[in-house]
Motif scaffolding. Structure first.
Motif, short mmCIF file in Angstrom:
data_model
loop_
_atom_site.label_atom_id
_atom_site.label_comp_id
_atom_site.label_asym_id
_atom_site.label_seq_id
_atom_site.Cartn_x
_atom_site.Cartn_y
_atom_site.Cartn_z
N ALA A 1 -5.05 -6.41 0.84
CA ALA A 1 -4.60 -5.10 1.01
C ALA A 1 -4.24 -4.36 -0.11
O ALA A 1 -4.60 -3.06 -0.21
CB ALA A 1 -3.68 -5.02 2.20
N ALA A 2 -3.65 -4.88 -0.85
CA ALA A 2 -3.19 -4.45 -2.14
C ALA A 2 -4.44 -4.02 -3.03
O ALA A 2 -4.24 -2.95 -3.92
CB ALA A 2 -2.17 -5.37 -2.96
N GLU A 3 -5.29 -4.98 -3.19
CA GLU A 3 -6.42 -4.60 -3.93
C GLU A 3 -7.28 -3.47 -3.19
O GLU A 3 -7.82 -2.65 -4.16
CB GLU A 3 -7.38 -5.75 -3.78
CG GLU A 3 -8.11 -6.43 -5.16
CD GLU A 3 -8.79 -7.54 -4.94
OE1 GLU A 3 -8.67 -8.29 -3.97
OE2 GLU A 3 -9.41 -7.92 -5.85
N GLU A 4 -7.17 -3.52 -1.90
CA GLU A 4 -8.14 -2.19 -1.31
C GLU A 4 -7.27 -0.83 -1.29
O GLU A 4 -7.82 0.17 -1.10
CB GLU A 4 -8.01 -2.59 0.22
CG GLU A 4 -9.23 -3.88 0.26
CD GLU A 4 -10.70 -3.43 0.06
OE1 GLU A 4 -10.98 -2.48 0.80
OE2 GLU A 4 -11.11 -3.94 -0.71
N ASN A 5 -5.87 -1.07 -1.59
CA ASN A 5 -5.13 0.21 -1.71
C ASN A 5 -4.17 0.47 -3.14
O ASN A 5 -3.09 0.17 -2.62
CB ASN A 5 -4.01 0.15 -0.14
CG ASN A 5 -4.83 0.18 0.91
OD1 ASN A 5 -5.39 1.17 1.36
ND2 ASN A 5 -5.26 -1.06 1.56
N PRO A 6 -4.79 0.59 -3.94
CA PRO A 6 -4.00 0.43 -5.23
C PRO A 6 -2.99 1.48 -5.28
O PRO A 6 -1.96 1.56 -6.11
CB PRO A 6 -4.92 0.95 -6.32
CG PRO A 6 -6.18 1.24 -5.54
CD PRO A 6 -6.29 0.96 -4.17
N ASP A 7 -2.98 2.43 -4.33
CA ASP A 7 -2.02 3.51 -4.28
C ASP A 7 -0.74 3.16 -3.52
O ASP A 7 0.33 3.80 -3.33
CB ASP A 7 -2.55 4.83 -3.89
CG ASP A 7 -3.60 5.45 -4.92
OD1 ASP A 7 -3.58 5.21 -5.89
OD2 ASP A 7 -4.44 6.24 -4.25
N TRP A 8 -0.70 2.04 -2.82
CA TRP A 8 0.34 1.70 -1.97
C TRP A 8 1.01 0.48 -2.85
O TRP A 8 0.46 -0.32 -3.48
CB TRP A 8 -0.10 1.26 -0.78
CG TRP A 8 -0.68 2.33 0.20
CD1 TRP A 8 -0.96 3.62 0.09
CD2 TRP A 8 -1.21 2.03 1.49
NE1 TRP A 8 -1.69 4.13 1.12
CE2 TRP A 8 -1.74 3.17 1.89
CE3 TRP A 8 -1.33 0.83 2.03
CZ2 TRP A 8 -2.41 3.38 3.11
CZ3 TRP A 8 -2.14 1.04 3.39
CH2 TRP A 8 -2.75 1.91 3.71
#
Ligand SMILES: C[S@@+](CC[C@H](N)C(=O)[O-])C[C@H]1O[C@@H](n2cnc3c(N)ncnc32)[C@H](O)[C@@H]1O
Length: 319
Positions: free
Chosen positions: A115-122
């Motif tokens: 999820a962190a890889e997919e959502n670098p803005d979170w």
């Protein structure tokens, strides 16, 4: 200790995917560990802490990188507790202001790192008590060069209660919590009315609480707990009921009742669920969410599928 802990159901954290390791003998409970106190807030904790020893690649990763990626929490009564005076400053930790997602029981870190890889803005905080799982997560953080994940080795209710500022979290995720099948162990389940209140306090208004489980009895338990909370609304209230409900499908197929839905390994006794809940034939209530697209299929979830179990997703919005 409130009661003598029984071997919990196998968790993914106990089936490491990292480098092969020597088998570890079951360790006695360490004096001062939470398992030796056994309770938090008057309730038995939701875990029995074993296998804190690190070896090989995990040990090396933890020694070299935990300073950078693991939040150094001042302890209280136990080595998985959080001192109640400690407050996490996400902006200082991540060096920016971004939505914070908290995954509780992050296991080997598959879901959170994906999820962190997919959502670098979170930004993501992985909460886990299983040290080898945390070390595995650190390995993934490094190998994928993620700057938006931190891990914390701590008992989740304490993280929610005092470590995270009230109203600071955008989403809380609990994927495949330990099911604690036996009726007398249901009080050990992580998701309880008190836990729902802690999640509500940590979430921003409008924040989401996402849960997934592969056990129908736990799914019904979560649905009941959350229906009793005035802080949340089920985003899929009444959906997937009747023949479309995974609960109806489990009841009708009997898939969990065979040997607890778990494949029987040679030399091991089958897991008994005792029961899958009151079998009403057809689930007229529903309330199940579609599969959360942001949740990748972990090795743990794969095992559930291999055993023929269905997955229950639930999603609630903080009012
Ligand atoms: C069945 S595993 C699921 C792991 C992961 N979510 C997955 O899907 O692969 C449940 C995890 O929750 C962790 N856990 C249980 N109670 C906890 C607590 N009170 N605080 C933090 N982690 C906990 C366990 O150590 C275990 O790794």
């Amino acid at each position: 200790m409130s009661e003598s802990p029984e071997t919990p159901e196998p968790s993914p954290a106990q089936s490491p995917e990292a480098a092969p390791e020597q088998p570890q003998a079951a360790r006695p409970v360490t004096p001062g560990s939470q398992a030796s106190f056994g309770t938090y807030g008057g309730r038995p904790v939701s875990f029995v802490r074993r296998g804190t020893r690190l070896q090989g690649r995990r040990q090396q990763a933890w020694e070299e990188h935990s300073d950078r990626w693991a939040v150094d929490v001042p302890r209280h009564i136990a080595n998985t507790s959080v001192h109640p005076d400690y407050v996490f400053d996400a902006e200082a930790e991540f060096g920016r202001s971004a939505p914070l997602i908290v995954e509780i029981g992050s296991g080997l870190g598959d879901a959170v790192c994906h999820a962190a890889e997919e959502n670098p803005d979170w930004d993501f905080l992985a909460v886990e008590v299983y040290t080898p799982g945390l070390a595995n997560t650190v390995i993934k953080i490094n190998s994928r060069k993620l700057s938006n994940v931190r891990v914390v080795e701590a008992n989740a209710p304490e993280v929610l209660a005092t470590m995270l500022p009230a109203g600071s979290v955008s989403e809380v995720w609990v994927f495949f919590p330990d099911p604690w099948h036996k009726s007398r162990h249901h009080k050990r389940r992580l998701i309880q009315p008190e836990f729902a209140a802690l999640v509500a306090a940590a979430l921003k208004p409008g924040g989401l609480f996402r849960v997934a489980t592969d056990w129908s009895n736990y799914a019904v338990h979560v649905r009941d707990v959350m229906a009793g909370s005035a802080d949340f609304v089920n985003l899929h209230d009444g959906e997937r009921r009747g023949p479309e409900s995974p609960l109806t499908q489990v009841w009708q197929s009997g898939v969990e009742s065979l040997v607890g839905g778990a494949p029987v390994k040679e030399g091991r006794a089958p897991v008994s669920t005792e029961h899958t809940g009151p079998n009403e034939g057809v689930d007229e209530t529903g309330g199940w969410a579609p599969r959360f697209e942001g949740r990748i299929r972990t090795s743990f979830e794969n095992k559930a599928h291999e055993a023929g179990r269905l997955i229950f997703d639930l999603c609630y919005r903080r009012l």
